[in-house]
Design a protein around this motif. Sequence first.
Motif, PDB file in Angstrom:
ATOM      1  N   PRO A  58       0.828  -1.222   0.000  1.00 39.83           N
ATOM      2  CA  PRO A  58       0.000   0.000   0.000  1.00 39.83           C
ATOM      3  C   PRO A  58       0.852   1.258   0.000  1.00 39.83           C
ATOM      4  CG  PRO A  58       0.147  -0.897   2.215  1.00 39.83           C
ATOM      5  CD  PRO A  58       0.877  -1.865   1.328  1.00 39.83           C
ATOM      6  N   GLY A  59       0.205   2.380  -0.293  1.00 43.95           N
ATOM      7  CA  GLY A  59       0.856   3.669  -0.130  1.00 43.95           C
ATOM      8  C   GLY A  59       1.499   4.250  -1.371  1.00 43.95           C
ATOM      9  N   HIS A  60       1.249   3.650  -2.535  1.00 44.66           N
ATOM     10  CA  HIS A  60       1.897   4.145  -3.760  1.00 44.66           C
ATOM     11  C   HIS A  60       0.910   4.829  -4.705  1.00 44.66           C
ATOM     12  CE1 HIS A  60       5.494   2.110  -2.458  1.00 44.66           C
ATOM     13  NE2 HIS A  60       4.792   1.000  -2.295  1.00 44.66           N
ATOM     14  N   GLU A  61      -0.327   4.958  -4.259  1.00 46.16           N
ATOM     15  CA  GLU A  61      -1.342   5.591  -5.090  1.00 46.16           C
ATOM     16  C   GLU A  61      -1.024   7.077  -5.283  1.00 46.16           C
ATOM     17  OE1 GLU A  61      -1.841   3.878  -2.345  1.00 46.16           O
ATOM     18  OE2 GLU A  61      -3.094   2.146  -2.841  1.00 46.16           O
ATOM     19  N   GLY A  62      -1.239   7.554  -6.504  1.00 47.79           N
ATOM     20  CA  GLY A  62      -1.037   8.965  -6.798  1.00 47.79           C
ATOM     21  C   GLY A  62       0.412   9.402  -6.853  1.00 47.79           C
ATOM     22  N   LYS A  63       1.330   8.456  -7.057  1.00 50.82           N
ATOM     23  CA  LYS A  63       2.754   8.786  -7.089  1.00 50.82           C
ATOM     24  C   LYS A  63       3.370   8.426  -8.442  1.00 50.82           C
ATOM     25  CE  LYS A  63       3.431   8.395  -2.109  1.00 50.82           C
ATOM     26  NZ  LYS A  63       4.185   7.766  -1.012  1.00 50.82           N
ATOM     27  N   ALA A  64       4.340   9.206  -8.846  1.00 53.64           N
ATOM     28  CA  ALA A  64       5.109   8.944 -10.067  1.00 53.64           C
ATOM     29  C   ALA A  64       6.556   8.699  -9.666  1.00 53.64           C
ATOM     30  CB  ALA A  64       5.013  10.125 -11.018  1.00 53.64           C
ATOM     31  N   TYR A  65       7.069   7.536 -10.012  1.00 54.32           N
ATOM     32  CA  TYR A  65       8.433   7.167  -9.639  1.00 54.32           C
ATOM     33  C   TYR A  65       9.338   7.181 -10.862  1.00 54.32           C
ATOM     34  CZ  TYR A  65       6.419   5.502  -5.231  1.00 54.32           C
ATOM     35  OH  TYR A  65       5.763   5.411  -4.021  1.00 54.32           O
ATOM     36  N   GLU A  66      10.305   8.096 -10.867  1.00 55.17           N
ATOM     37  CA  GLU A  66      11.318   8.102 -11.912  1.00 55.17           C
ATOM     38  C   GLU A  66      12.389   7.089 -11.518  1.00 55.17           C
ATOM     39  OE1 GLU A  66      11.086  12.620 -13.640  1.00 55.17           O
ATOM     40  OE2 GLU A  66      12.443  12.245 -11.963  1.00 55.17           O
ATOM     41  N   ILE A  67      12.613   6.122 -12.382  1.00 57.17           N
ATOM     42  CA  ILE A  67      13.546   5.024 -12.089  1.00 57.17           C
ATOM     43  C   ILE A  67      14.839   5.246 -12.858  1.00 57.17           C
ATOM     44  CG2 ILE A  67      13.860   2.526 -12.001  1.00 57.17           C
ATOM     45  CD1 ILE A  67      11.405   3.473 -10.443  1.00 57.17           C
ATOM     46  N   THR A  68      15.946   5.425 -12.143  1.00 56.27           N
ATOM     47  CA  THR A  68      17.240   5.630 -12.798  1.00 56.27           C
ATOM     48  C   THR A  68      18.280   4.684 -12.217  1.00 56.27           C
ATOM     49  OG1 THR A  68      18.263   7.224 -11.272  1.00 56.27           O
ATOM     50  CG2 THR A  68      16.668   8.108 -12.857  1.00 56.27           C
ATOM     51  N   GLY A  69      19.384   4.583 -12.948  1.00 57.31           N
ATOM     52  CA  GLY A  69      20.558   3.941 -12.395  1.00 57.31           C
ATOM     53  C   GLY A  69      21.304   4.926 -11.505  1.00 57.31           C
ATOM     54  N   PRO A  70      22.484   4.539 -11.007  1.00 61.68           N
ATOM     55  CA  PRO A  70      23.203   5.387 -10.057  1.00 61.68           C
ATOM     56  C   PRO A  70      24.111   6.436 -10.689  1.00 61.68           C
ATOM     57  CG  PRO A  70      24.311   3.277 -10.264  1.00 61.68           C
ATOM     58  CD  PRO A  70      23.089   3.198 -11.134  1.00 61.68           C
ATOM     59  N   GLU A  71      24.176   6.479 -12.062  1.00 57.80           N
ATOM     60  CA  GLU A  71      25.111   7.392 -12.716  1.00 57.80           C
ATOM     61  C   GLU A  71      24.469   8.061 -13.932  1.00 57.80           C
ATOM     62  OE1 GLU A  71      29.357   5.374 -12.846  1.00 57.80           O
ATOM     63  OE2 GLU A  71      27.830   3.930 -13.449  1.00 57.80           O
ATOM     64  N   VAL A  72      24.892   9.293 -14.208  1.00 61.02           N
ATOM     65  CA  VAL A  72      24.622   9.917 -15.502  1.00 61.02           C
ATOM     66  C   VAL A  72      25.775   9.536 -16.422  1.00 61.02           C
ATOM     67  CG1 VAL A  72      24.348  12.082 -16.761  1.00 61.02           C
ATOM     68  CG2 VAL A  72      23.394  11.857 -14.458  1.00 61.02           C
ATOM     69  N   LEU A  73      25.459   8.880 -17.533  1.00 64.22           N
ATOM     70  CA  LEU A  73      26.502   8.328 -18.398  1.00 64.22           C
ATOM     71  C   LEU A  73      26.327   8.750 -19.850  1.00 64.22           C
ATOM     72  CD1 LEU A  73      26.499   4.617 -17.119  1.00 64.22           C
ATOM     73  CD2 LEU A  73      28.241   6.344 -16.623  1.00 64.22           C
ATOM     74  N   SER A  74      27.424   9.132 -20.484  1.00 64.51           N
ATOM     75  CA  SER A  74      27.447   9.221 -21.937  1.00 64.51           C
ATOM     76  C   SER A  74      27.702   7.813 -22.475  1.00 64.51           C
ATOM     77  CB  SER A  74      28.553  10.168 -22.403  1.00 64.51           C
ATOM     78  OG  SER A  74      29.831   9.569 -22.179  1.00 64.51           O
ATOM     79  N   PHE A  75      27.592   7.652 -23.777  1.00 65.91           N
ATOM     80  CA  PHE A  75      27.821   6.322 -24.335  1.00 65.91           C
ATOM     81  C   PHE A  75      29.318   6.020 -24.456  1.00 65.91           C
ATOM     82  CE2 PHE A  75      23.442   7.102 -24.877  1.00 65.91           C
ATOM     83  CZ  PHE A  75      22.859   5.856 -24.744  1.00 65.91           C
ATOM     84  N   THR A  76      30.132   7.066 -24.447  1.00 65.48           N
ATOM     85  CA  THR A  76      31.578   6.863 -24.305  1.00 65.48           C
ATOM     86  C   THR A  76      31.893   6.363 -22.899  1.00 65.48           C
ATOM     87  OG1 THR A  76      32.036   8.600 -25.926  1.00 65.48           O
ATOM     88  CG2 THR A  76      33.831   7.986 -24.455  1.00 65.48           C
ATOM     89  N   ASP A  77      31.208   6.934 -21.899  1.00 63.98           N
ATOM     90  CA  ASP A  77      31.346   6.425 -20.524  1.00 63.98           C
ATOM     91  C   ASP A  77      30.950   4.952 -20.460  1.00 63.98           C
ATOM     92  OD1 ASP A  77      32.051   8.981 -19.577  1.00 63.98           O
ATOM     93  OD2 ASP A  77      29.970   9.488 -19.100  1.00 63.98           O
ATOM     94  N   ALA A  78      29.846   4.615 -21.133  1.00 63.26           N
ATOM     95  CA  ALA A  78      29.381   3.230 -21.139  1.00 63.26           C
ATOM     96  C   ALA A  78      30.433   2.312 -21.748  1.00 63.26           C
ATOM     97  CB  ALA A  78      28.070   3.122 -21.906  1.00 63.26           C
ATOM     98  N   ALA A  79      31.070   2.760 -22.836  1.00 63.19           N
ATOM     99  CA  ALA A  79      32.129   1.960 -23.461  1.00 63.19           C
ATOM    100  C   ALA A  79      33.284   1.738 -22.489  1.00 63.19           C
ATOM    101  CB  ALA A  79      32.624   2.649 -24.728  1.00 63.19           C
ATOM    102  N   ASP A  80      33.605   2.765 -21.703  1.00 64.51           N
ATOM    103  CA  ASP A  80      34.664   2.627 -20.693  1.00 64.51           C
ATOM    104  C   ASP A  80      34.290   1.574 -19.650  1.00 64.51           C
ATOM    105  OD1 ASP A  80      36.129   4.595 -21.959  1.00 64.51           O
ATOM    106  OD2 ASP A  80      35.487   6.202 -20.593  1.00 64.51           O
ATOM    107  N   ARG A  81      33.009   1.538 -19.259  1.00 70.15           N
ATOM    108  CA  ARG A  81      32.566   0.532 -18.287  1.00 70.15           C
ATOM    109  C   ARG A  81      32.689  -0.877 -18.882  1.00 70.15           C
ATOM    110  NH1 ARG A  81      32.474   5.041 -16.553  1.00 70.15           N
ATOM    111  NH2 ARG A  81      31.135   5.899 -14.921  1.00 70.15           N
TER     112      ARG A  81
END
Length: 285
Positions: free
Chosen positions: A183-206
């Motif tokens: 219970p308790g999630h009515e009327g809520k919007a949850y933005e779901i993200t990972g833990p980092e802001v990444l460019s695709f060059t960053d992704a290639a480094d990972r």
Amino acid sequence: MLLLTGVTGKTGGASAQALLKAGIKFRAIVRNAEKAAALKAAGVELVIGDVTDRAVLEKAMTGVDKVLMTLPNGEKQLDLEKQFVDVAKAKGVKHVVKMSSMEATATARAPIPKIHYASEQYLQKSGLAWTMIKPNFFMQNFLGSAGTIKEQGKFFLPMAAGKTVMADTRDIGACVAVVLTAPGHEGKAYEITGPEVLSFTDAADRFSKVLGRKIEYVHVPMPAYRQTLARFLTNEWHLNAVCELFQEIADGQDLHITDSVQKLTGKPATSLEQFIRDHQAVFTP
């Protein structure tokens, strides 16, 4: 009773697996019984039919309290999601959880987020309890580049220097499972993200770090990428819509990291490095 849609896709499938892991029984609408054979074997009650068919929805929603609405992107998506909400209300469903996106805002320009935003508005005005699940780019999208990463040490996308807050669909599914069962999630919007802001060059480094060899991100100009994508997306509207969505990433977005995964599941969001480790076999020659 819970009802899920999209259980043979990325986010709906991850939501189904999270519920099964928690021992929660549910019903699911599937077009292809063979694709859902493993779910049926796991005890999921299947309703065979198309989620666009009102009669199928009416049958599937009988006796249902909460539903996950995750419909395929398409020209008619808004009309179909409105129909879904209308049937849910008529059948006495109490709570609709909508799979949306972080880009779905009042100022959205690309067709897919514009549809999501209009659908959110319709659901909010329906009188039903609602929750929005709003991820950004899926880490699982990299699985589509597994062949070139494995064979060439490269992946090819039209994102230029654009960045995302990419999320693992397993985290998205875990969040949906909590929203559907607590219970308790009515009327809520949850933005779901990972833990980092990444460019695709960053992704290639990972990828390079985890796989122990050089992986390169190659920017492909949008016209050339569109030609390649057209081999897989034969619907012109869908092809154009995906290209516009990717162009928005390339042009730059207003991005931020959220703690939704931690708050909902009690666990930190999965990092891209962890995602690559978990799927290392598919990226390794």
